[in-house]
Design an enzyme around this catalytic site. Structure first.
Site, mmCIF file in Angstrom:
data_model
loop_
_atom_site.group_PDB
_atom_site.id
_atom_site.type_symbol
_atom_site.label_atom_id
_atom_site.label_comp_id
_atom_site.label_asym_id
_atom_site.label_seq_id
_atom_site.Cartn_x
_atom_site.Cartn_y
_atom_site.Cartn_z
ATOM 1 N N VAL A 15 -26.030 -5.350 14.058
ATOM 2 C CA VAL A 15 -27.088 -5.405 15.073
ATOM 3 C C VAL A 15 -26.679 -4.605 16.300
ATOM 4 C CG1 VAL A 15 -28.657 -6.876 16.375
ATOM 5 C CG2 VAL A 15 -27.621 -7.737 14.258
ATOM 6 N N SER A 16 -27.496 -3.639 16.675
ATOM 7 C CA SER A 16 -27.214 -2.772 17.818
ATOM 8 C C SER A 16 -28.201 -3.041 18.947
ATOM 9 C CB SER A 16 -27.316 -1.299 17.408
ATOM 10 O OG SER A 16 -27.261 -0.453 18.541
ATOM 11 N N PRO A 17 -27.745 -2.996 20.209
ATOM 12 C CA PRO A 17 -28.662 -3.118 21.341
ATOM 13 C C PRO A 17 -29.350 -1.797 21.684
ATOM 14 C CG PRO A 17 -26.451 -2.840 22.176
ATOM 15 C CD PRO A 17 -26.340 -2.853 20.665
#
Length: 748
Positions: free
Chosen positions: A321-323
């Site tokens: 999961v990347s911001p």
């Protein structure tokens, strides 16, 4: 002679007394004892490599905002208790955990131990490194960094002590909801390799749910909140050199400040002139009378931001999961990156994810932090479900390098397989779209190449059993079998489970991907319900606390492992790692329900005495002839007026920040004039203030510090100045504290 009460009346009084007493006992037992704590763990703000991107050129040179350890304790009045610590750090460390537990045992006996203490990292990639004990994780920091280690151990102990000392009757409420715009899947091609029927159960390819706990003291009211939500701490890039808690650390500050302001606690007040806008000329005259001060010796620490409310934004199954939610693009063409390998014309170095504030990483950090903060506030304000019931915990150490695991066979039935000694694949070296690697590596490489195998074999050559065990991963670094000068990777890992009423926390020592986390949560929840449907119902809340107690990189699903993108290539113990975790957590669940005590298992090594450090110490600090430490090198322009949103800078002659970490203090402070007294109103733990430090040359004993203040909308009109606090080291080794201030200026 006094009259005596009839026996029947005495009996009724006794019965009434016992009834009231039993009600009091029931009332007190219906509440937990709760406490929270927070302490500075910022660490060395100069010369030390940052942990997370493994970029040897990412060296700390200042502070975006400070790092903290935040703790909560929940206890039964006469029974079990659990302590959870959330660190503004990349991850937990086995040697840090070992030494914290040793201190807690010396202070509290067996009250706090490995079984009921969890220490978790938020996964910021902008904190000082060198505090883990295994070689793989301290190569770029030039080995072990004692200051990084000590400040963590001290800060965790202090946070737990504060929580322990403030234990009072109170309640814990739980709430959860979906936050849709703070994370995207950075390995979607891996996710798509999971079974279609499994993927169809979920609306999104990342977890959107935030689970929040609200702590309410029976007399004082709300005292804190902790939440778990999955998104990487990579809003700050691999080239950033300012210490930062990234988006989760920012969210924590925003929520703590929100609560303090809601409680009508003034932090920034000016009483110089009743109507400042109409007295601009008067303010300029006042400011003109305050010139920059010469540096002076001053043994004092200043801290402005002192939040009594403790808010922690904890990490969960953030593995993929990347911001950086705008997507991945090639920096040379601006076109989207290759879907399967995240490359641009075959090169991984050119493919980067973009945050919502692109190209400003500080703005991206603020936005993703603010989105989490606003979600948490909504959950906090509407939290009505009260945690009720027993508190429990289970813990064991497991050797993941050779663990027997039962898995289903394709044609039916089951078979026994084993996990493997730790190893990293070629896709690991490609990095991710949050921080690409170098050379010709790429994600999704399940073949490897001959040249890098030759380089690998200089360190160690994996044997045929290891190669077979790790398939289809092509082994780049056989870290589990590398023992020189000491262990390169962990073999023995802690697995831990907390139970607080209808909440279960699964403490895992790594980064689970989205689907891996879903499988673990679902397996544990359904298994607990099957064991005891009275105590555990469908209302059971199960959260994963990632990067907890130690660090062992990633945990991908079997299907994701086959693809060998970064997350699969970094799943150390082979394709059955996730199944092994599910198996071990079911053991914990069984013991929890049956009231059993599991054997501790094989203990992880304590490698503190083996550590090697190649980081040069501070030798001496100096200034040009005629200049004192703390003198202004570049002042605020004379008779300056600034408006909100503008930036004010001043640069000072300084010493190395490693001389004094200013723990629970500040290097950079903004002061306002109240009457004839200067009062600190912002410091380097505030999102609006940055502390930047530099040397004119790598070996120069001279250095300078810049205080930057981006004037926030909340700033009150008035007269201000910037102040720097620091410490210098003499040739004989003595440390002297100093301070200096800029000329005054006006904010309207």
């Amino acid at each position: 002679m006094s009259a005596s009460l009839p026996l029947s009346f005495q009996f009724l009084l006794s019965l009434l007394f016992l009834l009231l007493l039993s009600r009091a006992v029931l009332s007190s037992s219906s509440e937990y004892l709760i406490g929270v704590g927070s302490y500075d763990i910022t660490g060395p703000a100069a010369d030390v490599n940052m942990m997370g991107y493994a970029n040897s050129e990412q060296i700390a040179s200042g502070i975006h905002f400070r790092l903290r350890a935040r703790a909560f304790i929940v206890a039964e009045p006469q029974g079990n208790r659990v302590a959870f610590v959330n660190l503004d750090a990349c991850m937990a460390s086995q040697i840090v955990t070992i030494k914290v537990l040793e201190r807690l045992k010396a202070r509290y006996g067996d009250l706090y131990a490995e079984k009921n203490v969890a220490i978790s990292g938020i996964h910021t990639h902008a904190g000082p490194g060198g505090y883990l004990q295994y070689v793989t994780y301290i190569v770029t920091s030039l080995g072990f960094v004692r200051q990084s280690f000590d400040v963590l151990v001290d800060g965790i102990e202090q946070a737990i002590m504060q929580a322990h000392q403030t234990l009072r009757p109170g309640s814990v409420f739980v709430n959860k909801g979906d936050l849709l715009d703070a994370g995207v899947n950075r390995s979607p091609s891996s996710y798509l390799n999971n079974p279609a029927d499994e993927r169809s159960k979920y609306k999104y390819n990342v977890d959107k749910e935030m689970t929040l706990l609200k702590f309410v003291d029976s007399k004082l009211g709300p005292i804190g909140s902790f939440n778990w939500f999955a998104t990487h701490g990579t809003s700050m890039s691999r080239t950033n050199s300012l210490i930062s808690g990234d988006n989760k650390g920012a969210a924590a500050r925003f929520m703590e400040d929100w609560f303090e302001s809601g409680q009508k606690i003034p932090r920034r007040v000016s009483t110089i002139v009743s109507d400042l806008r109409q007295n601009h000329s008067r303010l300029l005259d006042i400011a003109a009378s305050y010139k920059s001060s010469r540096g002076q010796s001053l043994d004092a620490k200043v801290r402005v931001r002192k939040a009594s409310f403790v808010s922690a934004f904890c990490q969960s199954n953030c593995g993929d999961v990347s911001p950086n939610v705008l997507g991945t693009f090639c920096i040379d063409t601006g076109l989207p990156c290759d879907f399967n390998h995240s490359t641009c014309n075959g090169k991984n170095e050119l493919c980067y994810g973009r945050g919502p504030g692109y190209p400003d990483e500080f703005e991206s950090t603020r936005i993703i932090g603010e989105r989490q903060f606003k979600m948490a506030v909504g959950l906090f304000n509407k939290a009505t479900e009260k945690l009720q019931g027993r508190i429990g915990y289970q813990h064991e150490y497991v050797d993941f390098s050779n663990l027997e695991v039962t898995v289903p066979k394709a044609g039916g039935g089951s078979e026994t397989v084993k996990t493997c000694p730790a190893a990293m694949g070629f896709g690991f070296a490609a990095g991710t779209t949050d921080g690409p690697g170098a050379f010709d590596f790429k994600q999704g490489d399940d073949k490897g190449n001959a040249f890098w195998r030759l380089v690998r074999n200089v360190l160690t050559t994996p044997g045929p059993d290891q190669i077979q065990c790790q398939k289809p991963k092509p082994i780049l670094l056989d870290t589990g079998e590398m023992k020189t000068p000491y262990d390169w990777a962990p073999s023995i890992l802690p697995v831990q489970m907390f139970h607080i009423g209808q909440l279960v926390i699964l403490s895992v020592p790594g980064e689970f991907t989205t689907m891996a986390g879903r499988r673990l949560r679902d397996a544990v929840k359904s298994f607990l319900i099957s064991l005891d449907s009275k105590q555990f119902s469908n209302n059971l809340h199960v959260v994963i606390a990632g990067l907890t107690n130690t660090y062992s990189q990633y945990i991908a699903t079997f299907e994701e492992y086959e693809v060998q993108r970064y997350e699969g290539a970094s799943t150390l113990y082979g394709p059955h790692t996730l199944t092994a975790y599910i198996q071990e957590f079911k053991k914990l669940a069984t013991a929890l329900v049956n009231g059993q005590t599991l054997l501790r298992g094989p203990l992880p090594p304590d490698l503190l005495d083996n550590q090697i450090s190649l980081l040069s110490p501070v030798v001496v600090d100096s200034t040009p002839i005629g200049v004192s430490f703390g003198d202004v090198k570049a002042d605020v322009p004379p008779k300056s007026t600034f408006v909100r949103g503008q930036q004010v800078n001043a640069t000072f002659w300084s010493g190395c920040p490693r001389n004094d970490l200013m723990t629970e203090g500040s290097f950079a402070v903004v002061e306002t004039l109240r009457g004839e007294k200067w009062v600190p109103v912002y410091d380097d733990d505030d999102f609006s203030v940055k502390f930047k430090w530099s040397r004119p040359g790598k070996l120069s004993p001279e250095s300078q510090a810049t205080v930057e203040w981006r004037i926030p909308e909340s700033a009150v009109s008035g007269v201000y100045r910037l102040r720097h606090y620091g410490a210098s080291k003499s040739l004989l080794g003595s440390i002297t504290s100093f301070s200096g201030s800029s000329s005054a200026f006006v904010v309207v």
